[in-house]
Design an enzyme around this catalytic site. Structure first.
Site, short mmCIF file in Angstrom:
data_model
loop_
_atom_site.label_atom_id
_atom_site.label_comp_id
_atom_site.label_asym_id
_atom_site.label_seq_id
_atom_site.Cartn_x
_atom_site.Cartn_y
_atom_site.Cartn_z
N GLU A 128 25.23 14.50 44.25
CA GLU A 128 25.06 15.16 45.30
C GLU A 128 25.81 16.68 45.49
O GLU A 128 26.22 17.28 46.51
CB GLU A 128 25.57 14.36 46.78
N GLU A 239 20.72 5.71 45.91
CA GLU A 239 21.39 5.37 47.09
C GLU A 239 20.63 5.26 48.33
O GLU A 239 19.65 6.13 48.49
CB GLU A 239 22.69 6.34 47.48
#
Ligand SMILES: *[C@@H]1O[C@H](CO)[C@@H](O)[C@H](O)[C@H]1NC(C)=O
Ligand SMILES: *[C@@H]1O[C@H](CO)[C@@H](O)[C@H](O)[C@H]1NC(C)=O
Ligand SMILES: *[C@@H]1O[C@H](CO)[C@@H](O)[C@H](O)[C@H]1NC(C)=O
Length: 434
Positions: A128, A239
């Site tokens: 991320e 995720e």
């Protein structure tokens, strides 16, 4: 070929084609203390022994570095070797950590050899980082990230570092919120990797109609949009999840019932079909909390994980569930807010979440994508992730917009899932051998 050889070959195909299923594992415990081998062993054992389900024997890590050390390999590796858990490795590259992460990776290769490298499903450079470096991530104050150029440089360094080692053939990827992937400014990262790690949380997509009823649709819109920019590369679900408790986010309500519905509708549609690392097994006292076993480690989940009510036909309607108006070649306008990330980093944190990834076995996702949609009502958005167990989560979101061109995807519709294919080959070989 001898029967034995045929069998060995078939089994190796089955292994190579396996689809992975597991959870994300941070590097610290609830109280912020570092996780050591025994902590990881407890976690991995618990995941493998979860009641009402089976097969959660893969672990995604965020860092290669053992907490409390500069560049020693994380002890999750020893635990994984002992527990026979496969590994999606992660290097925490934001904030200048790349050199030490690479040192730990190389040290793990030389220390543990093939007992370690045989477990490696892939290597994620970063997590991320693009999201955190984006306008949205910075507005949410989610920590230091990386530009696409910096990330590509880190990816190249890792490729150089593993060249000539037993990990030289490892599948190289990067994990990010899905709207970072669809942001065309980041396309150099897609060019640099073998697979894209998809993080997506409809719960955090507050600029969309993010009720639990619409969550599956939002999830697949994100997957479709990511596949649309992936140039045919695999998309792994690194995720995803829905909180069992915590605040409302837009129209999303955190509850055990809704977490179960998300598991049933999204999880059950991807487990075994695409490589998936769910967020998360245990989330301690985080708020929102995504942990499916609650705050205390236990093999008794908060809800039934069996997927016994799931029928694959329900996945066929995935794409029609999207708010779309569409033709087959679609352009999705993605407007959204990726959302709050856990304010955690790999070296400090224990919790993180993950999301599903469609991968080499796009049975369901490819089907969804093939008939997919034109994005439409302007919605949709990024993902975000959960909170960390160290309590530093952030749940804010802001809005931004990005636009992604989603090409029609004519992927492997109808192709048997790799694991099924491998199993069939193995069964035939076994029959011949017998
Ligand atoms: C990780 O987070 C801690 C605490 O927020 C911070 O001090 C540290 O610099 C961060 N490390 C990296 C590599 O981002
Ligand atoms: C798109 O990506 C660039 C480069 O990573 C980033 O600077 C920018 O903020 C992103 N745009 C949005 C809307 O997130
Ligand atoms: C399956 O559906 C029935 C009827 O709605 C429900 O009672 C049961 O709890 C469900 N089982 C699972 C595993 O979700």
């Amino acid at each position: 070929m001898q029967m034995k050889q045929v069998l060995a070959l078939a089994l190796s195909i089955a292994a190579a084609e396996a689809t992975y299923k597991g959870f994300n594992y941070g590097s610290t415990n609830e109280d912020g203390s570092y996780r050591y081998k025994a902590d990881f062993v407890s976690q991995f054992k618990n995941a493998k022994n979860l009641q009402t389900t089976s097969g959660f024997n893969s672990a995604r890590l965020y860092t290669m570095i053992q907490g409390g050390t500069t560049d020693s390999p994380i002890e999750a590796i020893e635990a994984a070797i002992e527990e026979e858990v496969s590994l999606l490795l992660g290097l925490w590259t934001s904030g200048g950590g790349t050199t030490n992460e690479i040192a730990a990776l190389k040290s793990a290769i030389s220390t543990y050899g093939s007992s370690f490298t045989d477990l490696v499903v892939g290597i994620s450079i970063g997590s991320e980082d693009l999201y955190r470096d984006s306008v949205t991530g910075q507005e949410a104050d989610d920590g230091v990230g990386m530009t696409p150029d910096e990330l590509v440089d880190a990816i190249d360094q890792v490729k150089d570092a593993i060249a000539g080692t037993t990990l030289s053939g490892a599948s190289i990827g990067h994990v990010d919120t899905w709207d970072a992937w669809t942001n065309s400014s980041n396309s150099a990262v897609i060019d640099a990797v073998d697979w894209l790690g998809f993080d997506g949380y409809p719960y955090f997509q507050t600029t969309d109609e993010n009720t639990i009823e619409n969550a599956k649709s939002l999830f697949y819109q994100g997957v479709d949009a990511t596949k649309g920019v992936a140039n045919g590369k695999d998309v792994w679900i690194t995720e995803t999840g829905w909180p069992v408790s915590g605040a409302d986010e837009g129209e999303a309500v955190a509850s055990i019932a809704n977490a179960k519905k998300f598991w049933d509708e999204v999880g059950c549609s991807i487990f075994g079909n695409v490589n998936t690392w769910w967020y998360i097994m245990q989330d301690y006292g985080a708020s929102p909390s995504f942990g499916i076993v609650g705050e205390t480690l236990s093999t008794t989940p908060l809800f039934d994980l069996s997927c016994s009510n799931y029928t694959s036909s329900s996945s066929a309607s995935v794409s029609t569930a999207t708010k779309s108006a569409g033709s087959s070649s679609s352009v999705a306008t993605v407007t959204g807010s990726p959302v709050g990330r856990h304010g955690n980093n790999g070296t400090a944190a224990s919790g993180f979440k993950s999301i599903p990834a469609a991968s080499s076995t796009p049975l369901i996702i490819a089907t969804a994508t093939a008939s997919s949609s034109t994005g439409s009502s302007g919605s949709s958005s990024g993902s975000s992730s959960g909170s960390s167990s160290s309590g530093s989560s952030s749940g804010s979101s802001s809005s931004s917009s990005a636009s992604a061109s989603t090409t029609a995807y004519s992927g492997a519709v109808g192709r048997p899932a790799g694991s099924i294919f491998g199993a069939v080959v193995a069964a035939i070989a076994l029959a011949i051998a017998v």
